[in-house]
Every structure is written in structure tokens, then in C-alpha cells.
Design a protein around this motif. Structure first.
Motif, PDB file in Angstrom:
ATOM      1  N   UNK A 146      12.324  27.973   1.354  1.00 61.98           N
ATOM      2  CA  UNK A 146      12.696  29.106   2.203  1.00 61.98           C
ATOM      3  C   UNK A 146      11.942  29.136   3.529  1.00 61.98           C
ATOM      4  N   UNK A 147      10.954  28.278   3.698  1.00 64.06           N
ATOM      5  CA  UNK A 147      10.305  28.168   5.004  1.00 64.06           C
ATOM      6  C   UNK A 147      11.375  27.769   6.024  1.00 64.06           C
ATOM      7  N   UNK A 148      11.407  28.456   7.151  1.00 60.78           N
ATOM      8  CA  UNK A 148      12.481  28.251   8.133  1.00 60.78           C
ATOM      9  C   UNK A 148      12.613  26.790   8.563  1.00 60.78           C
ATOM     10  N   UNK A 149      11.517  26.160   8.889  1.00 66.31           N
ATOM     11  CA  UNK A 149      11.592  24.772   9.361  1.00 66.31           C
ATOM     12  C   UNK A 149      11.978  23.799   8.242  1.00 66.31           C
ATOM     13  N   UNK A 150      11.462  24.034   7.051  1.00 64.74           N
ATOM     14  CA  UNK A 150      11.801  23.165   5.918  1.00 64.74           C
ATOM     15  C   UNK A 150      13.276  23.351   5.559  1.00 64.74           C
ATOM     16  N   UNK A 151      13.733  24.605   5.487  1.00 63.96           N
ATOM     17  CA  UNK A 151      15.136  24.874   5.187  1.00 63.96           C
ATOM     18  C   UNK A 151      16.067  24.248   6.209  1.00 63.96           C
ATOM     19  N   UNK A 152      15.688  24.314   7.481  1.00 64.83           N
ATOM     20  CA  UNK A 152      16.497  23.695   8.538  1.00 64.83           C
ATOM     21  C   UNK A 152      16.503  22.175   8.386  1.00 64.83           C
ATOM     22  N   UNK A 153      15.357  21.612   8.062  1.00 65.21           N
ATOM     23  CA  UNK A 153      15.288  20.165   7.863  1.00 65.21           C
ATOM     24  C   UNK A 153      16.222  19.745   6.733  1.00 65.21           C
ATOM     25  N   UNK A 154      16.247  20.527   5.657  1.00 65.00           N
ATOM     26  CA  UNK A 154      17.139  20.238   4.533  1.00 65.00           C
ATOM     27  C   UNK A 154      18.601  20.333   4.965  1.00 65.00           C
ATOM     28  N   UNK A 155      18.959  21.396   5.675  1.00 68.98           N
ATOM     29  CA  UNK A 155      20.347  21.557   6.129  1.00 68.98           C
ATOM     30  C   UNK A 155      20.744  20.494   7.138  1.00 68.98           C
ATOM     31  N   UNK A 156      19.832  20.129   8.014  1.00 68.53           N
ATOM     32  CA  UNK A 156      20.138  19.076   8.986  1.00 68.53           C
ATOM     33  C   UNK A 156      20.369  17.737   8.293  1.00 68.53           C
ATOM     34  N   UNK A 157      19.717  17.536   7.154  1.00 68.36           N
ATOM     35  CA  UNK A 157      19.895  16.293   6.404  1.00 68.36           C
ATOM     36  C   UNK A 157      21.204  16.297   5.610  1.00 68.36           C
ATOM     37  N   UNK A 158      21.455  17.391   4.855  1.00 72.48           N
ATOM     38  CA  UNK A 158      22.616  17.367   3.971  1.00 72.48           C
ATOM     39  C   UNK A 158      23.896  17.896   4.611  1.00 72.48           C
ATOM     40  N   UNK A 159      23.782  18.477   5.815  1.00 70.97           N
ATOM     41  CA  UNK A 159      24.922  18.962   6.596  1.00 70.97           C
ATOM     42  C   UNK A 159      25.672  20.096   5.901  1.00 70.97           C
ATOM     43  N   UNK A 160      24.940  20.892   5.135  1.00 75.86           N
ATOM     44  CA  UNK A 160      25.467  22.130   4.579  1.00 75.86           C
ATOM     45  C   UNK A 160      24.819  23.286   5.324  1.00 75.86           C
ATOM     46  N   UNK A 161      25.541  24.394   5.442  1.00 81.86           N
ATOM     47  CA  UNK A 161      25.018  25.558   6.151  1.00 81.86           C
ATOM     48  C   UNK A 161      23.776  26.094   5.460  1.00 81.86           C
ATOM     49  N   UNK A 162      22.858  26.582   6.251  1.00 77.38           N
ATOM     50  CA  UNK A 162      21.691  27.243   5.677  1.00 77.38           C
ATOM     51  C   UNK A 162      21.995  28.720   5.470  1.00 77.38           C
ATOM     52  N   UNK A 222      24.686  20.700  17.412  1.00 75.79           N
ATOM     53  CA  UNK A 222      26.053  20.223  17.178  1.00 75.79           C
ATOM     54  C   UNK A 222      26.555  20.690  15.813  1.00 75.79           C
ATOM     55  N   UNK A 223      25.688  20.649  14.811  1.00 76.40           N
ATOM     56  CA  UNK A 223      26.084  21.126  13.489  1.00 76.40           C
ATOM     57  C   UNK A 223      26.301  22.632  13.505  1.00 76.40           C
ATOM     58  N   UNK A 224      25.491  23.345  14.237  1.00 76.53           N
ATOM     59  CA  UNK A 224      25.618  24.813  14.309  1.00 76.53           C
ATOM     60  C   UNK A 224      26.977  25.218  14.882  1.00 76.53           C
ATOM     61  N   UNK A 225      27.536  24.376  15.745  1.00 72.74           N
ATOM     62  CA  UNK A 225      28.837  24.641  16.367  1.00 72.74           C
ATOM     63  C   UNK A 225      29.996  24.039  15.580  1.00 72.74           C
ATOM     64  N   UNK A 226      29.696  23.290  14.517  1.00 73.35           N
ATOM     65  CA  UNK A 226      30.725  22.594  13.746  1.00 73.35           C
ATOM     66  C   UNK A 226      31.364  23.571  12.754  1.00 73.35           C
ATOM     67  N   UNK A 227      32.667  23.876  12.916  1.00 76.32           N
ATOM     68  CA  UNK A 227      33.320  24.836  12.011  1.00 76.32           C
ATOM     69  C   UNK A 227      33.453  24.325  10.577  1.00 76.32           C
ATOM     70  N   UNK A 228      33.287  23.034  10.352  1.00 77.17           N
ATOM     71  CA  UNK A 228      33.292  22.517   8.983  1.00 77.17           C
ATOM     72  C   UNK A 228      32.011  22.902   8.249  1.00 77.17           C
ATOM     73  N   UNK A 229      30.963  23.235   9.000  1.00 74.01           N
ATOM     74  CA  UNK A 229      29.693  23.647   8.405  1.00 74.01           C
ATOM     75  C   UNK A 229      29.520  25.159   8.509  1.00 74.01           C
ATOM     76  N   UNK A 230      29.804  25.699   9.674  1.00 73.43           N
ATOM     77  CA  UNK A 230      29.678  27.135   9.931  1.00 73.43           C
ATOM     78  C   UNK A 230      31.052  27.665  10.357  1.00 73.43           C
ATOM     79  N   UNK A 231      31.912  27.999   9.376  1.00 69.48           N
ATOM     80  CA  UNK A 231      33.275  28.459   9.699  1.00 69.48           C
ATOM     81  C   UNK A 231      33.262  29.759  10.498  1.00 69.48           C
TER      82      UNK A 231
END
Length: 146
Positions: free
Chosen positions: A78-94, A106-115
Motif C-alpha cells: 500500500x506504500x504509494x511508490x511501491x504500489x505504483x511500481x507494481x502497477x507500472x509493471x503489471x499494467x493493471x490499475x492501482x 501513458x498508462x494513466x491515459x490508457x482507457x484499457x487500464x483506466x476506463x
């Protein structure tokens, strides 16, 4: 259809898309994005009718041998940076709002990740229907057997 081979989901279906031996597959959005990275002819769409919404969770069983370590691990994730690192790796929304500033832009703007809101309105959780869940099982078994 001679190319219809039945139903397979998950990573197996993703791999068939990448190899070009399947035209369509029902896969998690993160797997679809990995497939698109591996084969530029692969994309991800949410059907106009909608789709299932899922989320992962972290839980500690009642009889866990080391609940303190489990709490430490959950706090780590749940640490913000660790959680972001995990999401950036697996490409699932946090689900962690504090992690959003650290998500790949780019992922934050990707509707396949963040509809967007319109897509989210078409998504729903698959609910536990108790005893009636057997009806889903029966129908799904019939579909897969064809």
C-alpha cells in the motif's frame, strides 16, 4: 467456423492471440496489453454490452501463522511508490489514490487500464449467487463443450 476451437481464457488465450492462432479471446486487460506489446495486430476492447469488473485483494486468513508479517506486507504494497511500481509493471490499475502520481503517464491515459466513466458504467462485478451459481456452471460447461 473452422477456426473456432472452443474456449480458453487467461494466459493461454493471450498466447494464441500473439501467435495468430486465435482471432478473439476473453482475457484480463493486463494480459491483453502484454499481447498487444508482443503483436501489434492485437488490441483490447470492452464489448458495447459491457463486461465483468474484477479486483484483487489482500486478506489475512483467520488462522494465519504470522498475521504481523501479513500486515507488514500489506502495508508495503500500500506504500504509494511501491504500489505504483507494481502497477507500472503489471499494467493493471492501482486502487491506491496516493500511487496515481507515480503511475506511468501513458498508462494513466490508457482507457484499457483506466476506463472512462461511460465504460465503467457498463462494467459490473460477478456476484456470488449462492446455490444458483450452479446455473452459471451448467451453462458455461455446455458452452465449453461445443
Amino acid at each position: 467456423n473452422p477456426r473456432f476451437l472452443g474456449f480458453e481464457g487467461g494466459v493461454g488465450a493471450k498466447n494464441r492471440l500473439v501467435a495468430g492462432t486465435a482471432t478473439y479471446a476473453v482475457v484480463y486487460n493486463g494480459d491483453a496489453l502484454k499481447a498487444a506489446d508482443e503483436n501489434k495486430n492485437v488490441g483490447f476492447v470492452v464489448p458495447k454490452e459491457g463486461a465483468a469488473l474484477f479486483l484483487d485483494n489482500l486478506a489475512i486468513p483467520a488462522r494465519a501463522p504470522n498475521p504481523q508479517a501479513a500486515h507488514q506486507f500489506i502495508n508495503f504494497i500500500l506504500d504509494a511508490r511501491i504500489g505504483a511500481q507494481l502497477s507500472n509493471f503489471n499494467r493493471y490499475a492501482t486502487p491506491n489514490k496516493a500511487a496515481l502520481p507515480f503511475i506511468n503517464p501513458a498508462d494513466r491515459k490508457n482507457p484499457a487500464i483506466y476506463p472512462d466513466a461511460a465504460t465503467m458504467a457498463k462494467l459490473e462485478f460477478v456476484l456470488d449467487l449462492g446455490r444458483d451459481t450452479r446455473l452459471y456452471d451448467e451453462v458455461w460447461t455446455a458452452v465449453k463443450s461445443r
